[in-house]
Design a protein around this motif. Structure first.
Motif, mmCIF file in Angstrom:
data_model
loop_
_atom_site.group_PDB
_atom_site.id
_atom_site.type_symbol
_atom_site.label_atom_id
_atom_site.label_comp_id
_atom_site.label_asym_id
_atom_site.label_seq_id
_atom_site.Cartn_x
_atom_site.Cartn_y
_atom_site.Cartn_z
ATOM 1 N N VAL A 32 34.193 41.632 42.881
ATOM 2 C CA VAL A 32 33.939 40.223 43.195
ATOM 3 C C VAL A 32 32.480 39.914 42.889
ATOM 4 O O VAL A 32 31.585 40.657 43.274
ATOM 5 C CB VAL A 32 34.241 39.922 44.679
ATOM 6 N N GLN B 285 34.108 34.911 43.046
ATOM 7 C CA GLN B 285 35.138 34.938 42.026
ATOM 8 C C GLN B 285 35.357 36.367 41.555
ATOM 9 O O GLN B 285 34.410 37.138 41.455
ATOM 10 C CB GLN B 285 34.666 34.074 40.858
ATOM 11 N N GLY B 286 36.590 36.721 41.286
ATOM 12 C CA GLY B 286 36.870 38.036 40.753
ATOM 13 C C GLY B 286 38.234 38.549 41.142
ATOM 14 O O GLY B 286 39.129 37.793 41.509
ATOM 15 N N SER B 287 38.382 39.858 41.063
ATOM 16 C CA SER B 287 39.634 40.525 41.414
ATOM 17 C C SER B 287 39.462 41.176 42.793
ATOM 18 O O SER B 287 38.357 41.203 43.333
ATOM 19 C CB SER B 287 39.962 41.576 40.363
ATOM 20 N N PRO B 288 40.521 41.736 43.365
ATOM 21 C CA PRO B 288 40.386 42.379 44.675
ATOM 22 C C PRO B 288 39.369 43.528 44.722
ATOM 23 O O PRO B 288 38.807 43.815 45.770
ATOM 24 C CB PRO B 288 41.789 42.901 44.959
ATOM 25 N N THR B 289 39.105 44.156 43.598
ATOM 26 C CA THR B 289 38.171 45.285 43.597
ATOM 27 C C THR B 289 36.764 44.931 43.124
ATOM 28 O O THR B 289 35.815 45.615 43.469
ATOM 29 C CB THR B 289 38.716 46.434 42.723
#
Length: 51
Positions: free
Chosen positions: A41, A35-39
């Protein structure tokens, strides 16, 4: 009765290492989620074992 432990792993390169470490202690991987953003995780591993 089952026992559970949730582990947060910051970098995907450590996921295999953490799984191996837990398996050696009698745990088995129950679920895995990233889970997270593209930069940034985070990887969450839920382990279980019988008491």
């Amino acid at each position: 009765m089952k026992e559970y432990d949730c582990v947060q792993v910051g970098h995907h390169k450590r996921v295999g290492e953490v799984i191996e470490k837990y398996q050696m202690k009698g745990w088995r991987l129950h679920t895995y989620q990233a889970q997270g953003s593209p930069t940034i995780v985070n990887h969450y591993l839920l382990f279980e074992r019988d008491r």
